[in-house]
Design a protein around this motif. Structure first.
Motif, PDB file in Angstrom:
ATOM      1  N   PHE A  41      -5.660   5.076  -0.249  1.00 33.72           N
ATOM      2  CA  PHE A  41      -5.302   5.041   1.164  1.00 33.72           C
ATOM      3  C   PHE A  41      -6.544   4.945   2.058  1.00 33.72           C
ATOM      4  N   GLY A  65       1.275   3.951  -2.976  1.00 27.36           N
ATOM      5  CA  GLY A  65       0.643   5.249  -2.768  1.00 27.36           C
ATOM      6  C   GLY A  65       1.609   6.406  -2.640  1.00 27.36           C
ATOM      7  N   ARG A 122      -7.422  -0.810   3.343  1.00 25.71           N
ATOM      8  CA  ARG A 122      -6.752  -0.826   4.631  1.00 25.71           C
ATOM      9  C   ARG A 122      -5.462  -1.624   4.547  1.00 25.71           C
ATOM     10  N   ARG A 157       0.815  -1.214   0.000  1.00 28.71           N
ATOM     11  CA  ARG A 157       0.000   0.000   0.000  1.00 28.71           C
ATOM     12  C   ARG A 157       0.854   1.271   0.000  1.00 28.71           C
ATOM     13  N   LEU A 158       1.803   1.375   0.933  1.00 27.20           N
ATOM     14  CA  LEU A 158       2.650   2.561   1.006  1.00 27.20           C
ATOM     15  C   LEU A 158       3.609   2.637  -0.173  1.00 27.20           C
TER      16      LEU A 158
END
Length: 438
Positions: free
Chosen positions: A430, A325, A434, A321-322
């Protein structure tokens, strides 16, 4: 064969070493051909950015005509992506890729003979129709071979084809147009479409002959290696009540729409970079077409390096995710900064490099997420729908940016729009996706 030697030399090694060797053999078998094919695909869809430097004036095409034609590629693409991926799930990758690549090569080459905006519109629409399904098809195909823990790095290698196409496509396109102009009575942009379009036809046949649909049909793997891969993929299958297994369930999932939002932003930014980078560099200084082609490779050289390093780190940490993003937000910041430096060649090049690094650096971790969050038919249809949703952005934004450029006489509003779309997509991801718990 090297693959057979690798597989046969595994006696007496640990399970982890054997597993690494098997997946290394798989990657060497399938990835080089897929990367080369996607380089050709991306060159064929984006070479109009260079061809425009000549045909726009010769054929009397305005930026609005160019933008609409660029958009129509994605209309065909969006309409046929999901049916193509669902068909691949049923009939296999080899037949699907052959069916895609032969006509796309012919249509791409046929653009050499367009004379009017209507020809441009029809050919770009047909190119989108025929190419639809290749990108989501490869993403689905890789999920048949590589478990999710190893997938971001593999995705990054495949997706490096975009950056590689920028590295080789710019100098190649500029060189073809410069060297061949007037040869046999054809303009340089006509030779560009012919030389870069037809290789897809040959590659389609090679893909059909070389690839295997799934590990269980791969005779170049030993039976015990096929069982190892099958076991890994079975254990890797997403499970649980919250994991969508049907296409309808995927469409009702907030995670799906979070991924779709970021996919929309990433692919819109990528399209904008390839479509407008030559025009931005040409407008920033007194560069020839050939010089624009050479300089345009710089952002993509940086992007292909950072893309791979970010994906490898994502695989090591098992965090997606990070890694997706944050890089997307960096690309968005680049688009928003670009109007401030657009009149200075080297500053513009530096900011374009930030855009390329941010946009493409996000791709490996991002495109490993859908197959890890969806299962069964949801994976086949969901991956295609996410790329189709991204295609909607590419359908809308080239026409809008072409109109804005023609109406206002400046690229500023285009660049702000691309930055806003990419940044908003990252923020929505984001919010709706989750952090994964492993």
């Amino acid at each position: 064969m090297a693959t057979e030697t690798t597989s046969a030399s595994l006696t007496g090694v640990s399970d982890d070493q054997r597993r690494d060797a098997v997946y290394r053999a798989i990657k060497w078998r399938i990835l080089p051909l897929l990367v080369v094919s996607y380089v050709v695909a991306f060159v064929d869809r984006s070479n109009i950015g260079f061809a425009k430097l000549e045909f726009a004036g010769q054929l009397g095409f305005s930026d609005a005509v160019f933008g609409l034609g660029a958009s129509l590629f994605y209309l065909g693409y969006v309409l046929f992506e999901v049916p193509s991926n669902l068909m691949l799930h049923k009939v296999g990758a080899r037949k699907t890729f052959l069916r895609i690549m032969l006509p796309w090569g012919l249509v791409s080459a046929a653009a050499a003979f367009m004379l009017a905006p209507s020809h441009f519109y029809v050919l770009r629409f047909l190119l989108g129709v025929f190419e639809a399904g290749f990108f989501p098809g490869v993403l689905l195909y890789l999920s048949y071979w590589i478990p999710s823990a190893r997938r971001a790095g593999v995705m990054a290698i495949f997706l490096s084809a975009m950056a590689i196409s920028g590295i080789v496509g710019g100098p190649l396109s500029g060189g073809i147009m410069h060297v061949s102009d007037g040869l046999w009575g054809l303009h340089g942009w006509q030779w560009l479409f012919l030389v870069e379009g037809l290789p897809a036809c040959v590659l389609g046949v090679v893909v059909f002959c070389v690839l295997s649909d799934r590990p269980e049909s791969a005779r170049w793997l030993r039976p015990e290696d096929r069982r190892l891969v099958a076991g890994d993929l079975e254990r890797d299958r997403p499970t649980g009540a919250k994991v969508p297994h049907s296409y309808g369930a995927a469409l009702r999932s907030r995670r799906f729409w979070g991924l779709a939002a970021l996919g929309f932003g990433i692919m819109t930014s990528t399209s904008g970079l390839f479509l407008w980078l030559p025009t931005i560099l040409k407008g920033a200084g007194d560069l020839s077409v050939g010089q624009v082609g050479l300089v345009s490779a710089v952002p993509f050289v940086a992007a292909v390096i950072v893309q791979y390093l970010n994906a490898r780190h994502s695989d090591r940490t098992q965090e997606r995710r990070l890694h997706a993003g944050v890089f997307a937000l960096a690309g968005a910041a680049g688009w928003l900064l670009l109007p401030l430096v657009a009149q200075h060649t080297w500053l513009a090049l530096a900011v374009l490099t930030l855009i390329a690094v941010g946009t493409m650096g996000a791709m490996g971790p991002f495109w490993s997420m859908p197959a890890a969050l969806l299962a069964g038919t949801a994976a086949a249809g969901g991956i295609a729908t996410i790329t189709a949703f991204a295609g909607i952005g590419n359908l809308i934004t080239p026409a809008v940016t072409g109109w804005l450029s023609s109406t206002t006489g400046t690229q500023v509003y285009n660049q702000l729009l691309y930055g806003a779309v990419l940044g908003l997509g990252a923020l929505l991801m984001f919010v709706l996706v989750r952090p994964a718990r492993r």
